[in-house]
Design a protein around this motif. Structure first.
Motif, PDB file in Angstrom:
ATOM      1  N   SER A  31      11.950  11.750  -2.199  1.00  0.00           N
ATOM      2  CA  SER A  31      10.535  12.153  -2.323  1.00  0.00           C
ATOM      3  C   SER A  31       9.579  11.101  -1.770  1.00  0.00           C
ATOM      4  O   SER A  31       8.459  10.945  -2.276  1.00  0.00           O
ATOM      5  CB  SER A  31      10.175  12.469  -3.779  1.00  0.00           C
ATOM      6  OG  SER A  31      10.994  13.476  -4.313  1.00  0.00           O
ATOM      7  N   MET A  32       9.991  10.390  -0.728  1.00  0.00           N
ATOM      8  CA  MET A  32       9.119   9.367  -0.153  1.00  0.00           C
ATOM      9  C   MET A  32       7.774   9.965   0.250  1.00  0.00           C
ATOM     10  O   MET A  32       7.705  11.007   0.878  1.00  0.00           O
ATOM     11  CB  MET A  32       9.785   8.716   1.066  1.00  0.00           C
ATOM     12  CG  MET A  32       9.044   7.495   1.593  1.00  0.00           C
ATOM     13  SD  MET A  32       9.766   6.815   3.112  1.00  0.00           S
ATOM     14  CE  MET A  32      11.381   6.310   2.540  1.00  0.00           C
ATOM     15  N   HIS A  33       6.698   9.289  -0.144  1.00  0.00           N
ATOM     16  CA  HIS A  33       5.297   9.646   0.112  1.00  0.00           C
ATOM     17  C   HIS A  33       4.777  10.752  -0.804  1.00  0.00           C
ATOM     18  O   HIS A  33       3.649  11.209  -0.640  1.00  0.00           O
ATOM     19  CB  HIS A  33       5.053  10.002   1.578  1.00  0.00           C
ATOM     20  CG  HIS A  33       5.040   8.815   2.478  1.00  0.00           C
ATOM     21  ND1 HIS A  33       4.451   8.827   3.721  1.00  0.00           N
ATOM     22  CD2 HIS A  33       5.538   7.573   2.327  1.00  0.00           C
ATOM     23  CE1 HIS A  33       4.596   7.653   4.296  1.00  0.00           C
ATOM     24  NE2 HIS A  33       5.264   6.870   3.460  1.00  0.00           N
ATOM     25  N   SER A  34       5.584  11.188  -1.770  1.00  0.00           N
ATOM     26  CA  SER A  34       5.061  12.055  -2.820  1.00  0.00           C
ATOM     27  C   SER A  34       4.296  11.217  -3.829  1.00  0.00           C
ATOM     28  O   SER A  34       4.451   9.985  -3.888  1.00  0.00           O
ATOM     29  CB  SER A  34       6.216  12.786  -3.518  1.00  0.00           C
ATOM     30  OG  SER A  34       5.761  13.492  -4.654  1.00  0.00           O
ATOM     31  N   THR A  86      -8.219  11.065   2.488  1.00  0.00           N
ATOM     32  CA  THR A  86      -6.783  10.812   2.443  1.00  0.00           C
ATOM     33  C   THR A  86      -6.458   9.499   3.149  1.00  0.00           C
ATOM     34  O   THR A  86      -7.052   9.145   4.157  1.00  0.00           O
ATOM     35  CB  THR A  86      -5.997  11.952   3.108  1.00  0.00           C
ATOM     36  OG1 THR A  86      -6.457  12.125   4.458  1.00  0.00           O
ATOM     37  CG2 THR A  86      -6.187  13.258   2.353  1.00  0.00           C
ATOM     38  N   TYR A  87      -5.493   8.779   2.592  1.00  0.00           N
ATOM     39  CA  TYR A  87      -5.045   7.505   3.142  1.00  0.00           C
ATOM     40  C   TYR A  87      -3.544   7.595   3.394  1.00  0.00           C
ATOM     41  O   TYR A  87      -2.759   7.843   2.474  1.00  0.00           O
ATOM     42  CB  TYR A  87      -5.349   6.365   2.165  1.00  0.00           C
ATOM     43  CG  TYR A  87      -4.773   5.019   2.572  1.00  0.00           C
ATOM     44  CD1 TYR A  87      -5.517   4.134   3.348  1.00  0.00           C
ATOM     45  CD2 TYR A  87      -3.490   4.647   2.191  1.00  0.00           C
ATOM     46  CE1 TYR A  87      -4.986   2.902   3.732  1.00  0.00           C
ATOM     47  CE2 TYR A  87      -2.948   3.422   2.570  1.00  0.00           C
ATOM     48  CZ  TYR A  87      -3.703   2.562   3.337  1.00  0.00           C
ATOM     49  OH  TYR A  87      -3.177   1.347   3.724  1.00  0.00           O
ATOM     50  N   ASP A 108       0.843  -1.195   0.000  1.00  0.00           N
ATOM     51  CA  ASP A 108       0.000   0.000   0.000  1.00  0.00           C
ATOM     52  C   ASP A 108       0.877   1.243   0.000  1.00  0.00           C
ATOM     53  O   ASP A 108       2.042   1.200   0.394  1.00  0.00           O
ATOM     54  CB  ASP A 108      -0.954   0.012   1.200  1.00  0.00           C
ATOM     55  CG  ASP A 108      -0.208   0.031   2.536  1.00  0.00           C
ATOM     56  OD1 ASP A 108       0.767  -0.737   2.689  1.00  0.00           O
ATOM     57  OD2 ASP A 108      -0.604   0.811   3.426  1.00  0.00           O
ATOM     58  N   SER A 109       0.309   2.357  -0.457  1.00  0.00           N
ATOM     59  CA  SER A 109       1.005   3.641  -0.520  1.00  0.00           C
ATOM     60  C   SER A 109       0.016   4.743  -0.170  1.00  0.00           C
ATOM     61  O   SER A 109      -1.196   4.578  -0.343  1.00  0.00           O
ATOM     62  CB  SER A 109       1.565   3.879  -1.928  1.00  0.00           C
ATOM     63  OG  SER A 109       2.403   2.830  -2.346  1.00  0.00           O
ATOM     64  N   PRO A 110       0.506   5.892   0.304  1.00  0.00           N
ATOM     65  CA  PRO A 110      -0.411   7.014   0.549  1.00  0.00           C
ATOM     66  C   PRO A 110      -1.148   7.397  -0.733  1.00  0.00           C
ATOM     67  O   PRO A 110      -0.554   7.458  -1.812  1.00  0.00           O
ATOM     68  CB  PRO A 110       0.534   8.135   0.997  1.00  0.00           C
ATOM     69  CG  PRO A 110       1.721   7.431   1.551  1.00  0.00           C
ATOM     70  CD  PRO A 110       1.891   6.216   0.699  1.00  0.00           C
ATOM     71  N   PRO A 140       5.404   6.480  -9.306  1.00  0.00           N
ATOM     72  CA  PRO A 140       4.550   6.436  -8.118  1.00  0.00           C
ATOM     73  C   PRO A 140       4.795   5.137  -7.352  1.00  0.00           C
ATOM     74  O   PRO A 140       5.381   4.188  -7.883  1.00  0.00           O
ATOM     75  CB  PRO A 140       3.134   6.455  -8.709  1.00  0.00           C
ATOM     76  CG  PRO A 140       3.289   5.760 -10.033  1.00  0.00           C
ATOM     77  CD  PRO A 140       4.669   6.134 -10.532  1.00  0.00           C
ATOM     78  N   ARG A 141       4.417   5.112  -6.094  1.00  0.00           N
ATOM     79  CA  ARG A 141       4.298   3.886  -5.296  1.00  0.00           C
ATOM     80  C   ARG A 141       5.597   3.096  -5.115  1.00  0.00           C
ATOM     81  O   ARG A 141       5.562   1.895  -4.835  1.00  0.00           O
ATOM     82  CB  ARG A 141       3.208   2.974  -5.887  1.00  0.00           C
ATOM     83  CG  ARG A 141       1.845   3.609  -5.960  1.00  0.00           C
ATOM     84  CD  ARG A 141       0.809   2.668  -6.550  1.00  0.00           C
ATOM     85  NE  ARG A 141       1.111   2.277  -7.924  1.00  0.00           N
ATOM     86  CZ  ARG A 141       0.886   3.026  -8.999  1.00  0.00           C
ATOM     87  NH1 ARG A 141       0.337   4.208  -8.887  1.00  0.00           N
ATOM     88  NH2 ARG A 141       1.201   2.574 -10.209  1.00  0.00           N
TER      89      ARG A 141
END
Length: 468
Positions: free
Chosen positions: A431-434, A115-116, A91-93, A258-259
């Motif tokens: 850029s973690m969580h971007s 938002t997650y 999973d990712s934000p 992404p991810r």
């Protein structure tokens, strides 16, 4: 015209994995397809499969379409054998479509989202977004199924406010996530001059969602799935950036994607297990059962039926070693590598790293340490990882957070509570969580090499350790 990109072969496969997996559900399917290609057979938790397991066999099972465990039994396997586990999360934000998503304002069709996880939410503005997830459908025979869906074109956008209407935007960009972070999906021409919206509620069945979402959205999903809109009874949809993962940099030394947190590690785990289990060396391996566990919900605490805090690992341990004595032996012989991406040193913000613990992209696998056990690594676990990497001629980096900055965490500490020795590792990214992250294109192979060395050599290495 964009020229075809050429980069490390493992990174090419990573890019394909991520582009096929906009949600955890899709990542589970992508992983399962790769495992089946390598000869793994699907089993179900509801079945009595213990009596069907055979030494040398390769198996996997999923839970709720959102987590997957796969394991390969050695030729000398018997109850009480240890497990060599690589644990990751898929999973990712992101943004999730609300159960009642229909919003209409000033002639705009909007989709309500929640938002997650802990995303860098400003990175979601002005991106071309679409929808993917799973949909509960009614069968022709009156039954129900959950089917995956991925809309492969831009559908939604969260536009920023023009600078002419907010002159301070470059000094202090702030926004309300409830009122100023709602995607636009389309226009309603007849409502351009209205300020209030109203809709006549129709009597529907309890399982109908027709009044909860824009008809155009349901019609689009129905078209994509080749069903009638009335056959859609529920869904879990999340937004994703339609820009695909790709090689980048002057010499394709990067992957922009992404991810990456944490499909990067999940891909490497799947590849390593598939490759080792299909190699000539597999029939000669002795000792531990090789296992990968790809969990859901790490970004929100792992507390779910498909998260790392669930019964997934204990279930596998108990079914492979069903007596108390065998289970205790299995736990004592087991070892777990918790793999999640780490923080690469940022050239514009070097002070955010402790000066001697500044990992670099393409610099090899990072061992993560934290004295407060936010990471589960200790000296013995770190030594084991270093020896396994050394066998493949690889490089090791170290990460420990500054004393004046908080430290993140992984699935490692909670899984170590089972009594299994655990170490935390990962490869460094920016850029973690971007919505768009950045990794080193060489690091995909670095991770696969460690995991393959672990599956091939941990049991033998463990015999040389004299601790208790």
């Amino acid at each position: 015209m964009m020229l075809p990109q050429v980069g490390p072969e493992a990174a090419s496969r990573l890019i394909s994995f991520i582009n096929a997996s906009p949600t955890p559900f899709h990542a589970v399917r992508t992983a399962a397809l790769r495992l089946e290609k390598a000869g793994f057979r699907k089993i179900k938790e509801t079945d009595q499969w213990e009596d069907d397991l055979r030494p040398g066999g390769k198996y996997y099972f999923t839970r709720n379409q959102a987590a997957i465990l796969a394991f390969a039994l050695p030729q000398n396997w018997k109850a009480g054998a240890g497990l060599s586990i690589i644990a990751t999360h898929i999973d990712s934000p992101n943004l999730r479509v609300r159960p009642v998503s229909k919003k209409t304002k000033y002639g705009y069709l909007q989709v309500g989202v929640e938002t997650y996880g802990g995303g860098i939410w400003h990175s979601w503005f002005d991106r071309d977004l679409s929808l993917a997830g799973r949909v509960v459908l009614e069968n022709k025979d009156g039954g129900y199924i959950s089917k995956l869906v991925k809309i492969d074109r831009p559908l939604l956008r969260i536009p920023t406010l023009a600078i002419h209407l907010d002159r301070s935007v470059n000094d202090n960009f702030q926004f309300n996530k409830e009122t100023e972070f709602v995607p636009i999906a389309g226009l309603v021409e007849t409502e351009l001059n209205k300020t209030n919206d109203s809709a006549e509620k129709k009597a529907t069945s309890v399982t109908s969602i027709q009044e909860n979402h824009h008809p155009a959205l349901l019609a689009l999903l129905a078209e994509e799935l080749s069903v009638a809109a009335e056959e859609i009874h529920d869904f879990e949809l999340q937004l994703y950036d339609v820009q695909p993962a790709s090689f980048a940099g002057l010499k394709n030394e990067f992957v922009f994607s992404p991810r990456l947190d944490n499909q990067f590690s999940s891909f490497a785990a799947v590849e390593a297990l598939a490759e080792v289990s299909s190699s000539e060396i597999f029939p000669t391996l002795e000792g531990n059962v090789n296992v990968i566990a790809l969990f859901n919900h790490e970004e929100i605490g792992s507390v779910s039926s498909s998260g790392a805090a669930s019964s997934l690992i204990p279930t596998l341990l108990g079914r492979l070693s069903p007596t108390p004595a065998a289970l205790a032996q299995s736990i004592a012989r087991s070892f777990l590598i918790s793999s999640d991406v780490g923080h690469a040193i940022h050239p514009n913000y070097p002070s955010r790293h402790e000066e001697n613990h500044a990992p670099r992209m393409n610099g090899g696998v990072v061992i993560k340490t934290n004295t407060s056990q936010k990471y589960a690594s200790d000296a013995v676990g770190s030594f084991i990882v270093k020896k396994l990497i050394e066998k493949r001629g690889g490089k090791v980096q170290e990460f420990e957070a500054r004393n004046d900055m908080p430290c993140g965490s992984t699935v490692g500490p909670m899984l170590s509570k089972l009594g299994i020795r655990t170490v935390d590792v990962g490869c460094a990214i920016l850029s973690m969580h971007s919505i768009r992250e950045q990794a080193g294109s060489e690091d995909a192979q670095h991770a696969i090499n460690l995991f393959s060395s672990f599956f091939e050599g941990f049991a033998e290495l463990d015999k040389s350790l004299n601790l208790d």
